[in-house]
Design a protein around this motif. Structure first.
Motif, PDB file in Angstrom:
ATOM      1  N   ALA A  40       0.850  -1.439  -0.046  1.00 56.51           N
ATOM      2  CA  ALA A  40       0.061  -0.041   0.060  1.00 56.51           C
ATOM      3  C   ALA A  40       0.866   1.190  -0.099  1.00 56.51           C
ATOM      4  O   ALA A  40       0.528   2.086  -0.781  1.00 56.51           O
ATOM      5  CB  ALA A  40      -1.019   0.090   1.331  1.00 56.51           C
ATOM      6  N   VAL A  41       1.932   1.345   0.862  1.00 55.55           N
ATOM      7  CA  VAL A  41       2.564   2.616   0.994  1.00 55.55           C
ATOM      8  C   VAL A  41       3.546   2.878  -0.423  1.00 55.55           C
ATOM      9  O   VAL A  41       4.072   3.983  -0.413  1.00 55.55           O
ATOM     10  CB  VAL A  41       3.426   2.862   2.086  1.00 55.55           C
ATOM     11  N   HIS A  42       3.982   1.770  -0.974  1.00 59.06           N
ATOM     12  CA  HIS A  42       4.739   1.684  -1.852  1.00 59.06           C
ATOM     13  C   HIS A  42       3.955   1.664  -3.293  1.00 59.06           C
ATOM     14  O   HIS A  42       4.532   1.974  -4.539  1.00 59.06           O
ATOM     15  CB  HIS A  42       5.740   0.434  -2.267  1.00 59.06           C
ATOM     16  N   LEU A  43       2.682   1.959  -3.292  1.00 60.82           N
ATOM     17  CA  LEU A  43       1.598   2.212  -4.297  1.00 60.82           C
ATOM     18  C   LEU A  43       1.706   0.990  -5.184  1.00 60.82           C
ATOM     19  O   LEU A  43       1.476   1.220  -6.540  1.00 60.82           O
ATOM     20  CB  LEU A  43       1.953   3.577  -5.029  1.00 60.82           C
ATOM     21  N   ARG A  44       1.755   0.043  -4.659  1.00 57.85           N
ATOM     22  CA  ARG A  44       2.029  -1.177  -5.614  1.00 57.85           C
ATOM     23  C   ARG A  44       0.479  -1.752  -6.118  1.00 57.85           C
ATOM     24  O   ARG A  44       0.294  -2.571  -7.168  1.00 57.85           O
ATOM     25  CB  ARG A  44       2.703  -2.552  -4.973  1.00 57.85           C
ATOM     26  N   ARG A  45      -0.444  -1.510  -5.392  1.00 57.54           N
ATOM     27  CA  ARG A  45      -1.658  -1.648  -5.782  1.00 57.54           C
ATOM     28  C   ARG A  45      -2.362  -0.859  -6.831  1.00 57.54           C
ATOM     29  O   ARG A  45      -3.646  -1.193  -7.411  1.00 57.54           O
ATOM     30  CB  ARG A  45      -2.749  -1.718  -4.485  1.00 57.54           C
ATOM     31  N   GLU A  46      -1.801   0.342  -7.135  1.00 57.30           N
ATOM     32  CA  GLU A  46      -2.167   1.068  -7.995  1.00 57.30           C
ATOM     33  C   GLU A  46      -2.037   0.750  -9.511  1.00 57.30           C
ATOM     34  O   GLU A  46      -0.767   0.351  -9.672  1.00 57.30           O
ATOM     35  CB  GLU A  46      -1.601   2.350  -7.955  1.00 57.30           C
ATOM     36  N   PRO A  47      -2.729   0.996 -10.546  1.00 55.54           N
ATOM     37  CA  PRO A  47      -2.384   0.461 -11.978  1.00 55.54           C
ATOM     38  C   PRO A  47      -1.328   1.361 -12.738  1.00 55.54           C
ATOM     39  O   PRO A  47      -0.631   1.007 -13.519  1.00 55.54           O
ATOM     40  CB  PRO A  47      -3.831   0.594 -12.767  1.00 55.54           C
ATOM     41  N   ASP A  48      -1.424   2.735 -12.070  1.00 55.02           N
ATOM     42  CA  ASP A  48      -0.436   3.663 -12.785  1.00 55.02           C
ATOM     43  C   ASP A  48       0.071   4.339 -11.515  1.00 55.02           C
ATOM     44  O   ASP A  48      -0.162   5.409 -10.865  1.00 55.02           O
ATOM     45  CB  ASP A  48      -1.084   4.677 -13.740  1.00 55.02           C
ATOM     46  N   ARG A  49       1.462   3.890 -10.956  1.00 56.92           N
ATOM     47  CA  ARG A  49       2.050   4.224  -9.676  1.00 56.92           C
ATOM     48  C   ARG A  49       2.340   5.729  -9.970  1.00 56.92           C
ATOM     49  O   ARG A  49       2.449   6.387  -8.989  1.00 56.92           O
ATOM     50  CB  ARG A  49       3.274   3.383  -9.479  1.00 56.92           C
TER      51      ARG A  49
END
Length: 64
Positions: A40-49
């Motif tokens: 979550a804190v490394h934005l790995r769940r985001e499709p476009d980081r």
């Protein structure tokens, strides 16, 4: 996984990145123990980081 040195070197490239609290904050995401929290804190769940990082930057109070 990058070492703490990579986080510090990346922080140094950002204007104001030499401030002690900023450097500490650049290390903070890796001090979580659960993989789900790190994702979550490394934005790995985001499709476009990159876009997620831009949105985060817009929400931050740069005076804080």
């Amino acid at each position: 996984m990058p070492s703490a040195m990579i986080h510090l070197l990346a922080a140094q490239e950002i204007p104001g990145g030499d401030a002690p609290l900023f450097r500490l904050g650049s290390l903070a995401p890796d001090y979580l123990s659960r993989r789900e929290e790190k994702d979550a804190v490394h934005l790995r769940r985001e499709p476009d980081r990159y876009q997620a990082l831009l949105r985060l930057a817009e929400r931050l109070d740069r005076k804080d």
